[in-house]
Design an enzyme around this catalytic site. Structure first.
Site, short mmCIF file in Angstrom:
data_model
loop_
_atom_site.label_atom_id
_atom_site.label_comp_id
_atom_site.label_asym_id
_atom_site.label_seq_id
_atom_site.Cartn_x
_atom_site.Cartn_y
_atom_site.Cartn_z
N SER A 3 0.83 -1.20 0.00
CA SER A 3 0.00 0.00 0.00
C SER A 3 0.88 1.26 0.00
CB SER A 3 -0.96 -0.05 1.20
OG SER A 3 -2.04 0.84 1.01
N LEU A 4 0.74 2.14 1.00
CA LEU A 4 1.60 3.34 1.06
C LEU A 4 3.07 2.97 1.09
CD1 LEU A 4 2.11 6.40 1.43
CD2 LEU A 4 1.75 6.05 3.89
N PHE A 30 -10.67 2.82 8.05
CA PHE A 30 -9.71 2.57 6.98
C PHE A 30 -9.37 1.08 6.91
CE2 PHE A 30 -5.64 3.04 4.66
CZ PHE A 30 -6.08 3.86 3.65
N LEU A 31 -9.22 0.44 8.07
CA LEU A 31 -8.94 -1.00 8.09
C LEU A 31 -10.12 -1.77 7.51
CD1 LEU A 31 -7.26 -1.51 11.59
CD2 LEU A 31 -6.15 -1.31 9.37
N ALA A 32 -11.33 -1.32 7.80
CA ALA A 32 -12.52 -1.99 7.28
C ALA A 32 -12.56 -1.93 5.76
CB ALA A 32 -13.78 -1.37 7.88
N ILE A 33 -12.19 -0.78 5.19
CA ILE A 33 -12.16 -0.64 3.73
C ILE A 33 -11.09 -1.56 3.14
CG2 ILE A 33 -11.59 0.94 1.84
CD1 ILE A 33 -12.92 3.16 3.39
N GLN A 34 -9.94 -1.67 3.82
CA GLN A 34 -8.86 -2.51 3.33
C GLN A 34 -9.28 -3.98 3.28
OE1 GLN A 34 -4.90 -1.75 4.94
NE2 GLN A 34 -5.61 0.20 5.72
N ASP A 66 -9.90 -6.09 -4.11
CA ASP A 66 -9.37 -4.87 -3.48
C ASP A 66 -10.16 -3.64 -3.93
OD1 ASP A 66 -7.84 -2.87 -2.35
OD2 ASP A 66 -5.93 -3.64 -3.09
N HIS A 102 -7.28 -6.20 0.03
CA HIS A 102 -6.13 -5.30 0.08
C HIS A 102 -4.97 -5.83 0.92
CE1 HIS A 102 -4.24 -1.44 -0.59
NE2 HIS A 102 -4.10 -1.23 0.70
#
Length: 256
Positions: free
Chosen positions: A84-85, A145-149, A209, A237
């Protein structure tokens, strides 16, 4: 610009270096490392402002400075693996310090995270909303954010729990690093520069993802003949968390 970055190293053999994603720390690798340490020397580096390095910040928090700070502590001729980042930082290092690397591996990462007319990615409004939420409640912002990942994974709830438990063993990240890290995801675009890539690169993408669409794979391979990609059909993700054993075997195949 040099910082006194802390890192952890275990194992024996060729050097693998892991860089984590936004909001988290090197704790996310805790399930994967035991599956690799018998064959490789593994170094996990917390990005400036995160984890063990929560108090280490460059005067200007931009991709160039972050890349230089991490490159300063890399073992020579390592295989650099960024998620990711962390993959964005790894790309920057590969472009500016290719002599340090033997191979670049990207996990669900992109040269441009923000969606535009000519590129699939995260809606800019989503990143902007996270920036605003961050000012009020870091914990809830990170959970979202973790949930989206994890979205799309069959084990999404467990994946979020695993990530959260792993990262809570480390100090909370710097607010500066969190805010500027989101800016990097929003603003950075390394697509044109990938034509100058001098090291072999392999990208893992997750079919499910929602942050880094798997469809970017074909475009990445067109940017440079040094880039190959593969799509993990059941992964979202964070494939190294949702499918740890399978991912470890896939990674070993690429490294060998």
């Amino acid at each position: 610009m040099s910082l006194n970055l802390k890192y952890s190293t275990v194992g024996q053999g060729e050097h693998l270096v892991f860089l984590h994603g936004w909001g988290v720390n090197s704790g996310v690798w805790s399930s994967l490392v035991p599956l690799l340490e018998k064959d490789y020397t593994i170094t996990c580096i917390d990005l400036p402002g995160f984890g063990q390095n929560h108090d280490q910040l460059p005067s200007v928090y931009d991709l160039d400075n972050i890349g230089k700070c991490v490159a300063d502590v890399l073992p020579e001729k390592c295989r650099l693996i960024g998620w990711s980042l962390g993959g964005l930082v790894a790309q920057q290092i590969a472009l500016t310090c290719p002599e340090k690397l033997q191979q670049l591996v990207l996990i669900c990462s992109s040269p441009k995270f923000s969606k535009s007319q000519d590129w699939p990615g995260i809606q800019p409004q989503v990143l902007e909303a996270f920036t605003q939420q961050l000012k009020h409640d870091f914990s809830k912002t990170l959970e979202r954010f973790l949930a989206i990942q994890a979205m799309g994974s069959n084990t999404a709830r467990q994946d979020v729990k695993t990530m959260k438990q792993a990262i809570e063993a480390y100090p909370q990240p710097s607010v500066i690093a969190l805010e500027h890290g989101l800016n990097l995801l929003h603003d950075c675009d390394l697509r044109a520069e990938l034509a100058n890539l001098l090291v072999p690169c392999h990208g893992f993408l997750g079919r499910l993802d929602s942050l880094v669409p798997a469809e970017i794979g074909a475009s990445l391979e067109r940017f440079s003949s040094r880039i190959t990609t593969q799509t993990l059909s059941k992964a979202s993700h964070a494939p190294f968390i949702s499918h740890t054993s399978e991912f470890a075997e896939q990674l070993k195949t690429i490294l060998n």
